[in-house]
Design a protein around this motif. Sequence first.
Motif, PDB file in Angstrom:
ATOM      1  N   ARG A   1      34.255   3.959  -7.381  1.00 28.33           N
ATOM      2  CA  ARG A   1      35.021   4.291  -6.310  1.00 28.33           C
ATOM      3  C   ARG A   1      35.173   5.919  -5.834  1.00 28.33           C
ATOM      4  O   ARG A   1      34.838   6.198  -4.982  1.00 28.33           O
ATOM      5  CB  ARG A   1      36.366   3.524  -6.168  1.00 28.33           C
TER       6      ARG A   1
ATOM      7  N   LEU B   1      33.781   8.107  -2.837  1.00 27.38           N
ATOM      8  CA  LEU B   1      34.566   9.000  -1.802  1.00 27.38           C
ATOM      9  C   LEU B   1      34.134  10.258  -1.982  1.00 27.38           C
ATOM     10  O   LEU B   1      34.058  10.743  -0.792  1.00 27.38           O
ATOM     11  CB  LEU B   1      35.980   8.871  -2.375  1.00 27.38           C
TER      12      LEU B   1
ATOM     13  N   GLU C   1      31.115   7.691   1.242  1.00 34.28           N
ATOM     14  CA  GLU C   1      30.968   6.104   1.355  1.00 34.28           C
ATOM     15  C   GLU C   1      32.462   5.556   1.461  1.00 34.28           C
ATOM     16  O   GLU C   1      32.880   4.637   0.571  1.00 34.28           O
ATOM     17  CB  GLU C   1      30.310   5.496   0.296  1.00 34.28           C
ATOM     18  N   GLU C   2      33.079   5.887   2.364  1.00 34.92           N
ATOM     19  CA  GLU C   2      34.760   5.069   2.958  1.00 34.92           C
ATOM     20  C   GLU C   2      34.871   3.773   2.950  1.00 34.92           C
ATOM     21  O   GLU C   2      35.628   2.870   2.301  1.00 34.92           O
ATOM     22  CB  GLU C   2      35.382   5.936   3.731  1.00 34.92           C
TER      23      GLU C   2
ATOM     24  N   ARG D   1      36.637   1.492   0.196  1.00 34.54           N
ATOM     25  CA  ARG D   1      37.788   0.675   0.525  1.00 34.54           C
ATOM     26  C   ARG D   1      37.697  -0.799   0.145  1.00 34.54           C
ATOM     27  O   ARG D   1      38.633  -1.264  -0.437  1.00 34.54           O
ATOM     28  CB  ARG D   1      37.768   0.564   2.169  1.00 34.54           C
TER      29      ARG D   1
ATOM     30  N   ARG E   1      43.592   6.922   0.383  1.00 33.16           N
ATOM     31  CA  ARG E   1      42.450   7.711   0.967  1.00 33.16           C
ATOM     32  C   ARG E   1      41.438   7.110   2.095  1.00 33.16           C
ATOM     33  O   ARG E   1      40.805   7.752   2.834  1.00 33.16           O
ATOM     34  CB  ARG E   1      41.639   8.463  -0.068  1.00 33.16           C
ATOM     35  N   THR E   2      41.634   5.657   1.899  1.00 33.40           N
ATOM     36  CA  THR E   2      40.572   5.142   2.675  1.00 33.40           C
ATOM     37  C   THR E   2      41.428   3.922   3.550  1.00 33.40           C
ATOM     38  O   THR E   2      40.870   3.108   4.329  1.00 33.40           O
ATOM     39  CB  THR E   2      39.629   3.945   1.819  1.00 33.40           C
TER      40      THR E   2
END
Length: 429
Positions: free
Chosen positions: A367, A371, A375-376, A380, A427-428
Amino acid sequence: MLETSGALRAAAARVLEDNWLGSSTVPSRGLYPHQWSWDSAFIALGLRHLSPERARRELVTLFDGQWRDGRVPHILFDPDTPAESYFPGPGFWRAGRTSGLVQPPVHARAVWAVHQADPAGSAAEAFLATLYPKLQAWHRYLPAHRDFGGHGLVSIVHPWESGMDNSPAWDEPLSRVTPVGPGLFTRRDLEHGAAADRPTDEEYRRYVRLAAGYRDRGYADVHWPAERDGFTVEDPGFNALLADAELALAEIALALGLPAAAAGHRESAARMVKAMTERLWDARAGFFFAFDVRTGRMGREYTCGGLLPLLLPDLAVAPALLGTATGPRFRLGRVLAVPSYDLTAHGFDPAKYWRGPAWANVGWLVREGLLRHGEEALARQLRLDLLNLARWTGFAEYADPLSAVGHGARSFGWTAALTVDLLADDRTG
Protein backbone atom coordinates in the motif's frame (compact mmCIF):
# COMPACT_ATOMS: atom_id res chain seq x y z
CA MET A 1 -18.29 3.20 10.36
CA LEU A 2 -16.86 5.35 13.18
CA GLU A 3 -18.23 2.98 15.83
CA THR A 4 -16.88 -0.01 13.95
CA SER A 5 -13.51 1.68 13.52
CA GLY A 6 -13.43 2.68 17.18
CA ALA A 7 -14.19 -0.85 18.30
CA LEU A 8 -11.55 -2.26 15.94
CA ARG A 9 -8.95 0.19 17.23
CA ALA A 10 -9.78 -0.67 20.84
CA ALA A 11 -9.53 -4.40 20.10
CA ALA A 12 -6.15 -3.92 18.40
CA ALA A 13 -4.91 -1.85 21.33
CA ARG A 14 -5.88 -4.69 23.70
CA VAL A 15 -3.83 -7.14 21.64
CA LEU A 16 -0.78 -4.90 21.88
CA GLU A 17 -1.31 -4.43 25.61
CA ASP A 18 -1.66 -8.18 26.15
CA ASN A 19 1.53 -8.86 24.12
CA TRP A 20 3.59 -6.21 25.95
CA LEU A 21 6.45 -7.59 28.10
CA GLY A 22 7.36 -4.31 29.77
CA SER A 23 10.02 -3.13 27.33
CA SER A 24 9.03 -4.88 24.09
CA THR A 25 6.12 -6.63 22.40
CA VAL A 26 5.93 -10.29 21.46
CA PRO A 27 4.34 -11.19 18.11
CA SER A 28 2.26 -13.87 19.82
CA ARG A 29 2.15 -15.07 23.42
CA GLY A 30 2.10 -18.71 22.35
CA LEU A 31 3.87 -19.16 19.03
CA TYR A 32 6.43 -16.34 19.21
CA PRO A 33 7.10 -15.48 22.89
CA HIS A 34 10.18 -13.25 22.37
CA GLN A 35 11.02 -10.03 20.54
CA TRP A 36 11.43 -10.33 16.77
CA SER A 37 13.35 -7.76 14.74
CA TRP A 38 11.08 -6.74 11.89
CA ASP A 39 7.97 -7.48 13.94
CA SER A 40 9.02 -4.81 16.41
CA ALA A 41 9.43 -2.26 13.64
CA PHE A 42 5.87 -2.87 12.41
CA ILE A 43 4.55 -2.98 15.97
CA ALA A 44 6.16 0.40 16.69
CA LEU A 45 4.29 1.88 13.72
CA GLY A 46 1.02 1.11 15.48
CA LEU A 47 2.18 1.89 18.99
CA ARG A 48 3.11 5.43 17.96
CA HIS A 49 -0.61 6.24 17.78
CA LEU A 50 -1.34 4.71 21.20
CA SER A 51 1.80 5.50 23.18
CA PRO A 52 4.73 7.15 21.38
CA GLU A 53 6.87 6.57 24.44
CA ARG A 54 6.23 2.83 24.28
CA ALA A 55 6.93 2.83 20.53
CA ARG A 56 10.30 4.46 21.17
CA ARG A 57 11.07 1.97 23.91
CA GLU A 58 10.19 -0.93 21.59
CA LEU A 59 12.86 0.13 19.12
CA VAL A 60 15.48 1.13 21.68
CA THR A 61 15.08 -2.26 23.36
CA LEU A 62 15.59 -4.04 20.05
CA PHE A 63 18.77 -2.10 19.30
CA ASP A 64 20.09 -2.90 22.76
CA GLY A 65 20.64 -6.36 21.29
CA GLN A 66 22.66 -5.09 18.32
CA TRP A 67 25.97 -6.88 17.80
CA ARG A 68 29.34 -5.18 17.76
CA ASP A 69 29.62 -5.75 13.99
CA GLY A 70 26.38 -3.80 13.46
CA ARG A 71 23.95 -6.63 12.75
CA VAL A 72 20.53 -6.51 14.36
CA PRO A 73 19.71 -10.11 15.29
CA HIS A 74 16.34 -11.46 14.32
CA ILE A 75 15.38 -12.54 17.85
CA LEU A 76 16.05 -10.91 21.21
CA PHE A 77 15.16 -13.54 23.80
CA ASP A 78 13.15 -12.67 26.89
CA PRO A 79 15.07 -14.00 29.91
CA ASP A 80 11.85 -14.58 31.84
CA THR A 81 10.39 -16.89 29.18
CA PRO A 82 11.25 -20.59 29.64
CA ALA A 83 13.95 -21.66 27.18
CA GLU A 84 11.97 -24.70 26.07
CA SER A 85 8.98 -22.60 24.96
CA TYR A 86 10.52 -21.83 21.57
CA PHE A 87 12.85 -23.64 19.17
CA PRO A 88 15.48 -22.70 18.24
CA GLY A 89 16.03 -20.92 21.55
CA PRO A 90 19.07 -19.22 23.06
CA GLY A 91 20.79 -22.53 23.80
CA PHE A 92 20.80 -23.37 20.12
CA TRP A 93 22.22 -20.05 18.97
CA ARG A 94 24.95 -19.78 21.67
CA ALA A 95 24.92 -16.02 21.21
CA GLY A 96 23.79 -14.83 24.62
CA ARG A 97 20.37 -13.17 24.53
CA THR A 98 20.03 -13.15 20.76
CA SER A 99 20.00 -15.27 17.64
CA GLY A 100 22.71 -14.82 15.01
CA LEU A 101 20.60 -14.32 11.88
CA VAL A 102 19.02 -11.04 10.77
CA GLN A 103 15.70 -9.92 9.28
CA PRO A 104 14.74 -7.25 6.74
CA PRO A 105 15.97 -3.74 7.65
CA VAL A 106 12.66 -1.93 8.11
CA HIS A 107 13.81 -0.18 11.27
CA ALA A 108 14.86 3.22 9.92
CA ARG A 109 11.41 3.74 8.41
CA ALA A 110 9.83 2.85 11.76
CA VAL A 111 12.20 5.10 13.72
CA TRP A 112 11.39 8.06 11.50
CA ALA A 113 7.63 7.48 11.73
CA VAL A 114 7.78 7.11 15.52
CA HIS A 115 9.73 10.37 15.79
CA GLN A 116 7.21 12.20 13.63
CA ALA A 117 4.34 11.03 15.86
CA ASP A 118 5.79 12.88 18.85
CA PRO A 119 8.73 15.15 17.94
CA ALA A 120 8.85 16.79 21.36
CA GLY A 121 8.95 13.52 23.27
CA SER A 122 11.45 12.12 20.80
CA ALA A 123 13.71 15.15 21.24
CA ALA A 124 13.45 14.96 25.04
CA GLU A 125 14.68 11.36 24.93
CA ALA A 126 17.28 12.09 22.20
CA PHE A 127 15.60 9.26 20.30
CA LEU A 128 16.94 10.08 16.85
CA ALA A 129 20.40 10.99 18.13
CA THR A 130 20.58 7.68 19.99
CA LEU A 131 19.37 5.43 17.19
CA TYR A 132 20.88 7.15 14.13
CA PRO A 133 24.43 5.80 14.72
CA LYS A 134 23.00 2.37 15.48
CA LEU A 135 21.02 2.43 12.24
CA GLN A 136 24.13 3.57 10.37
CA ALA A 137 26.08 0.62 11.79
CA TRP A 138 23.26 -1.76 10.81
CA HIS A 139 23.16 -0.42 7.27
CA ARG A 140 26.96 -0.57 6.99
CA TYR A 141 27.04 -4.18 8.16
CA LEU A 142 24.79 -5.44 5.38
CA PRO A 143 26.72 -4.31 2.26
CA ALA A 144 30.09 -4.73 3.95
CA HIS A 145 29.48 -8.34 4.99
CA ARG A 146 26.76 -9.65 2.69
CA ASP A 147 27.52 -8.41 -0.86
CA PHE A 148 28.60 -11.89 -1.94
CA GLY A 149 27.62 -11.30 -5.55
CA GLY A 150 29.76 -8.18 -5.82
CA HIS A 151 27.01 -6.14 -7.48
CA GLY A 152 25.96 -3.92 -4.59
CA LEU A 153 23.13 -6.13 -3.36
CA VAL A 154 22.78 -7.89 -0.02
CA SER A 155 22.47 -11.68 0.21
CA ILE A 156 20.53 -13.57 2.82
CA VAL A 157 22.14 -16.72 4.20
CA HIS A 158 18.99 -18.38 5.52
CA PRO A 159 15.32 -18.28 4.46
CA TRP A 160 14.45 -16.96 7.91
CA GLU A 161 16.40 -13.79 7.13
CA SER A 162 13.91 -12.86 4.42
CA GLY A 163 11.10 -12.77 6.99
CA MET A 164 9.17 -14.89 4.48
CA ASP A 165 10.50 -18.17 5.80
CA ASN A 166 8.67 -20.75 3.72
CA SER A 167 8.42 -18.81 0.44
CA PRO A 168 8.60 -20.90 -2.76
CA ALA A 169 11.41 -18.54 -3.82
CA TRP A 170 13.75 -20.52 -1.54
CA ASP A 171 12.78 -24.03 -2.65
CA GLU A 172 15.50 -24.53 -5.25
CA PRO A 173 18.48 -23.19 -3.27
CA LEU A 174 17.19 -24.91 -0.13
CA SER A 175 16.92 -28.26 -1.95
CA ARG A 176 20.72 -28.49 -2.06
CA VAL A 177 20.98 -28.33 1.74
CA THR A 178 21.30 -31.67 3.54
CA PRO A 179 18.61 -31.97 6.25
CA VAL A 180 19.74 -32.78 9.79
CA GLY A 181 18.64 -36.17 11.03
CA PRO A 182 15.12 -36.67 12.37
CA GLY A 183 14.57 -36.56 16.11
CA LEU A 184 17.36 -34.06 16.85
CA PHE A 185 14.99 -31.27 17.93
CA THR A 186 11.38 -30.65 18.90
CA ARG A 187 9.32 -28.27 16.81
CA ARG A 188 7.40 -25.93 19.11
CA ASP A 189 5.54 -24.21 16.27
CA LEU A 190 3.32 -27.25 15.74
CA GLU A 191 1.99 -26.86 19.28
CA HIS A 192 0.38 -23.57 18.24
CA GLY A 193 -0.62 -24.04 14.62
CA ALA A 194 -1.96 -26.63 12.22
CA ALA A 195 0.79 -28.77 10.69
CA ALA A 196 -0.81 -28.38 7.24
CA ASP A 197 -0.25 -24.62 7.45
CA ARG A 198 3.39 -24.81 8.53
CA PRO A 199 6.67 -25.82 6.83
CA THR A 200 7.19 -29.57 6.47
CA ASP A 201 9.52 -31.48 8.79
CA GLU A 202 12.05 -31.90 5.97
CA GLU A 203 12.03 -28.17 5.26
CA TYR A 204 12.52 -27.45 8.93
CA ARG A 205 15.42 -29.90 9.12
CA ARG A 206 17.09 -28.00 6.28
CA TYR A 207 16.52 -24.74 8.14
CA VAL A 208 18.21 -26.19 11.20
CA ARG A 209 21.17 -27.44 9.13
CA LEU A 210 21.73 -23.96 7.71
CA ALA A 211 21.36 -22.20 11.06
CA ALA A 212 23.65 -24.65 12.86
CA GLY A 213 26.29 -24.34 10.14
CA TYR A 214 26.29 -20.56 10.35
CA ARG A 215 26.47 -20.76 14.14
CA ASP A 216 29.33 -23.26 14.07
CA ARG A 217 31.34 -20.91 11.83
CA GLY A 218 31.00 -18.26 14.50
CA TYR A 219 28.47 -16.36 12.36
CA ALA A 220 31.25 -15.43 10.00
CA ASP A 221 29.92 -14.02 6.74
CA VAL A 222 32.11 -16.00 4.37
CA HIS A 223 30.84 -17.20 1.00
CA TRP A 224 32.04 -20.62 -0.15
CA PRO A 225 30.28 -21.28 -3.48
CA ALA A 226 31.23 -24.93 -3.56
CA GLU A 227 29.93 -25.64 -0.05
CA ARG A 228 26.95 -27.96 -0.32
CA ASP A 229 25.09 -26.93 2.80
CA GLY A 230 25.01 -23.23 2.01
CA PHE A 231 22.40 -20.70 0.99
CA THR A 232 23.29 -17.35 -0.61
CA VAL A 233 20.41 -15.53 -2.26
CA GLU A 234 19.82 -11.93 -3.29
CA ASP A 235 16.23 -11.30 -2.21
CA PRO A 236 14.42 -8.43 -3.98
CA GLY A 237 12.22 -7.83 -0.94
CA PHE A 238 15.13 -7.53 1.49
CA ASN A 239 17.07 -5.24 -0.84
CA ALA A 240 14.07 -3.04 -1.59
CA LEU A 241 13.48 -2.59 2.13
CA LEU A 242 17.14 -1.66 2.63
CA ALA A 243 16.93 0.94 -0.14
CA ASP A 244 13.77 2.37 1.41
CA ALA A 245 15.47 2.37 4.81
CA GLU A 246 18.30 4.44 3.34
CA LEU A 247 15.74 7.00 2.20
CA ALA A 248 14.30 7.07 5.73
CA LEU A 249 17.80 7.42 7.14
CA ALA A 250 18.26 10.47 4.91
CA GLU A 251 15.22 12.06 6.56
CA ILE A 252 16.64 11.28 10.00
CA ALA A 253 20.01 12.74 9.06
CA LEU A 254 18.34 15.96 7.86
CA ALA A 255 16.41 16.21 11.12
CA LEU A 256 19.71 15.93 12.99
CA GLY A 257 21.28 18.69 10.87
CA LEU A 258 23.46 16.40 8.77
CA PRO A 259 22.73 17.32 5.12
CA ALA A 260 25.88 15.71 3.72
CA ALA A 261 25.03 12.43 5.42
CA ALA A 262 21.48 12.67 4.10
CA ALA A 263 22.79 13.06 0.56
CA GLY A 264 24.96 9.99 1.07
CA HIS A 265 21.98 7.92 2.15
CA ARG A 266 19.99 9.01 -0.89
CA GLU A 267 22.91 8.12 -3.16
CA SER A 268 23.14 4.70 -1.51
CA ALA A 269 19.44 4.10 -2.16
CA ALA A 270 19.82 5.13 -5.80
CA ARG A 271 22.73 2.72 -6.28
CA MET A 272 20.68 -0.11 -4.84
CA VAL A 273 17.72 0.65 -7.09
CA LYS A 274 20.04 0.60 -10.10
CA ALA A 275 21.64 -2.69 -9.01
CA MET A 276 18.27 -4.31 -8.35
CA THR A 277 16.96 -3.28 -11.75
CA GLU A 278 20.06 -4.58 -13.50
CA ARG A 279 20.39 -7.80 -11.51
CA LEU A 280 16.93 -8.90 -10.32
CA TRP A 281 14.49 -7.41 -12.83
CA ASP A 282 13.14 -9.53 -15.69
CA ALA A 283 11.65 -7.13 -18.23
CA ARG A 284 9.81 -9.86 -20.16
CA ALA A 285 8.18 -11.17 -17.00
CA GLY A 286 7.63 -7.70 -15.54
CA PHE A 287 8.89 -8.87 -12.15
CA PHE A 288 11.75 -8.87 -9.65
CA PHE A 289 13.01 -12.38 -8.91
CA ALA A 290 15.42 -13.72 -6.31
CA PHE A 291 18.94 -14.48 -7.56
CA ASP A 292 20.86 -17.57 -6.41
CA VAL A 293 24.45 -16.35 -6.03
CA ARG A 294 25.77 -19.91 -5.75
CA THR A 295 24.50 -21.02 -9.14
CA GLY A 296 24.36 -17.65 -10.87
CA ARG A 297 20.71 -18.29 -11.78
CA MET A 298 17.68 -16.08 -11.38
CA GLY A 299 14.68 -17.71 -9.73
CA ARG A 300 11.32 -17.94 -11.48
CA GLU A 301 8.86 -17.88 -8.59
CA TYR A 302 6.45 -14.94 -8.41
CA THR A 303 6.29 -14.18 -4.69
CA CYS A 304 5.20 -11.09 -2.81
CA GLY A 305 8.85 -10.20 -2.13
CA GLY A 306 9.13 -9.25 -5.79
CA LEU A 307 6.41 -6.61 -5.32
CA LEU A 308 8.20 -4.73 -2.53
CA PRO A 309 10.37 -2.61 -4.89
CA LEU A 310 7.15 -0.63 -5.43
CA LEU A 311 8.20 1.15 -2.23
CA LEU A 312 10.93 2.94 -4.16
CA PRO A 313 9.65 6.25 -5.58
CA ASP A 314 12.23 6.49 -8.38
CA LEU A 315 11.66 2.98 -9.71
CA ALA A 316 11.56 3.35 -13.50
CA VAL A 317 9.99 -0.08 -14.00
CA ALA A 318 7.12 0.58 -11.58
CA PRO A 319 4.42 0.68 -14.31
CA ALA A 320 5.38 -2.79 -15.53
CA LEU A 321 5.56 -4.13 -11.97
CA LEU A 322 2.12 -2.67 -11.24
CA GLY A 323 0.87 -4.48 -14.32
CA THR A 324 2.06 -7.78 -12.86
CA ALA A 325 0.61 -6.93 -9.45
CA THR A 326 -2.85 -6.30 -10.92
CA GLY A 327 -2.63 -9.16 -13.41
CA PRO A 328 -3.68 -12.80 -12.92
CA ARG A 329 -0.73 -13.74 -10.70
CA PHE A 330 -1.67 -11.43 -7.79
CA ARG A 331 -4.99 -9.85 -8.86
CA LEU A 332 -4.37 -6.84 -6.66
CA GLY A 333 -7.67 -5.10 -6.02
CA ARG A 334 -9.72 -8.19 -6.95
CA VAL A 335 -8.71 -10.55 -4.13
CA LEU A 336 -8.29 -9.76 -0.45
CA ALA A 337 -5.05 -7.87 0.24
CA VAL A 338 -1.84 -9.26 -1.34
CA PRO A 339 -1.38 -13.01 -1.91
CA SER A 340 2.10 -14.09 -0.86
CA TYR A 341 2.46 -16.34 -3.91
CA ASP A 342 1.40 -16.55 -7.53
CA LEU A 343 -2.32 -17.38 -7.70
CA THR A 344 -1.78 -19.23 -10.99
CA ALA A 345 1.06 -21.46 -9.72
CA HIS A 346 0.52 -25.16 -9.15
CA GLY A 347 1.91 -24.82 -5.62
CA PHE A 348 -0.33 -21.94 -4.55
CA ASP A 349 -1.91 -22.78 -1.19
CA PRO A 350 -4.11 -20.11 0.44
CA ALA A 351 -3.53 -21.54 3.92
CA LYS A 352 0.14 -22.52 3.92
CA TYR A 353 2.83 -20.35 5.49
CA TRP A 354 4.09 -17.84 2.86
CA ARG A 355 2.81 -20.01 -0.02
CA GLY A 356 -0.36 -18.07 -0.72
CA PRO A 357 -1.91 -16.38 2.32
CA ALA A 358 -2.10 -12.62 2.73
CA TRP A 359 -0.06 -10.95 5.48
CA ALA A 360 -0.77 -7.59 7.07
CA ASN A 361 2.81 -6.35 6.87
CA VAL A 362 3.16 -7.15 3.17
CA GLY A 363 -0.18 -5.47 2.47
CA TRP A 364 0.93 -2.40 4.43
CA LEU A 365 4.20 -2.19 2.50
CA VAL A 366 2.56 -2.65 -0.89
CA ARG A 367 0.00 0.00 0.00
CA GLU A 368 2.84 2.41 0.79
CA GLY A 369 4.29 1.62 -2.61
CA LEU A 370 0.97 2.22 -4.34
CA LEU A 371 0.66 5.62 -2.69
CA ARG A 372 4.18 6.58 -3.75
CA HIS A 373 3.26 5.82 -7.36
CA GLY A 374 -0.08 7.62 -7.33
CA GLU A 375 -2.29 4.50 -7.25
CA GLU A 376 -4.77 5.89 -4.74
CA ALA A 377 -7.78 3.80 -5.71
CA LEU A 378 -5.84 0.55 -5.35
CA ALA A 379 -4.34 1.79 -2.08
CA ARG A 380 -7.82 2.62 -0.77
CA GLN A 381 -9.09 -0.88 -1.59
CA LEU A 382 -6.04 -2.51 -0.04
CA ARG A 383 -6.51 -0.55 3.18
CA LEU A 384 -10.13 -1.71 3.37
CA ASP A 385 -9.07 -5.32 2.72
CA LEU A 386 -6.48 -5.25 5.49
CA LEU A 387 -8.88 -3.74 8.01
CA ASN A 388 -11.59 -6.25 7.14
CA LEU A 389 -9.23 -9.21 7.40
CA ALA A 390 -8.08 -8.03 10.83
CA ARG A 391 -11.70 -7.61 11.95
CA TRP A 392 -12.96 -10.90 10.54
CA THR A 393 -10.06 -13.10 11.73
CA GLY A 394 -9.30 -11.75 15.20
CA PHE A 395 -6.00 -10.21 14.01
CA ALA A 396 -4.77 -13.47 12.53
CA GLU A 397 -1.12 -13.94 11.61
CA TYR A 398 -2.13 -14.53 7.97
CA ALA A 399 -5.33 -15.13 6.04
CA ASP A 400 -6.70 -16.78 2.93
CA PRO A 401 -6.88 -14.04 0.27
CA LEU A 402 -9.83 -15.77 -1.41
CA SER A 403 -12.05 -16.81 1.50
CA ALA A 404 -10.83 -14.54 4.34
CA VAL A 405 -10.29 -17.53 6.65
CA GLY A 406 -7.62 -16.75 9.24
CA HIS A 407 -4.59 -18.97 9.82
CA GLY A 408 -1.60 -19.13 12.16
CA ALA A 409 -1.62 -17.29 15.46
CA ARG A 410 -4.49 -15.04 16.50
CA SER A 411 -4.06 -11.70 18.29
CA PHE A 412 -0.91 -11.30 16.24
CA GLY A 413 1.24 -8.29 17.07
CA TRP A 414 1.91 -6.68 13.73
CA THR A 415 -1.60 -7.38 12.45
CA ALA A 416 -3.01 -5.45 15.39
CA ALA A 417 -0.41 -2.69 15.20
CA LEU A 418 -0.80 -2.08 11.48
CA THR A 419 -4.57 -2.04 11.94
CA VAL A 420 -4.13 0.87 14.34
CA ASP A 421 -1.86 2.60 11.84
CA LEU A 422 -4.24 2.09 8.91
CA LEU A 423 -7.16 3.41 10.93
CA ALA A 424 -5.15 6.56 11.63
CA ASP A 425 -4.05 6.98 8.00
CA ASP A 426 -6.57 8.88 5.89
CA ARG A 427 -4.34 9.60 2.90
CA THR A 428 -6.84 7.92 0.58
CA GLY A 429 -9.97 9.08 2.37
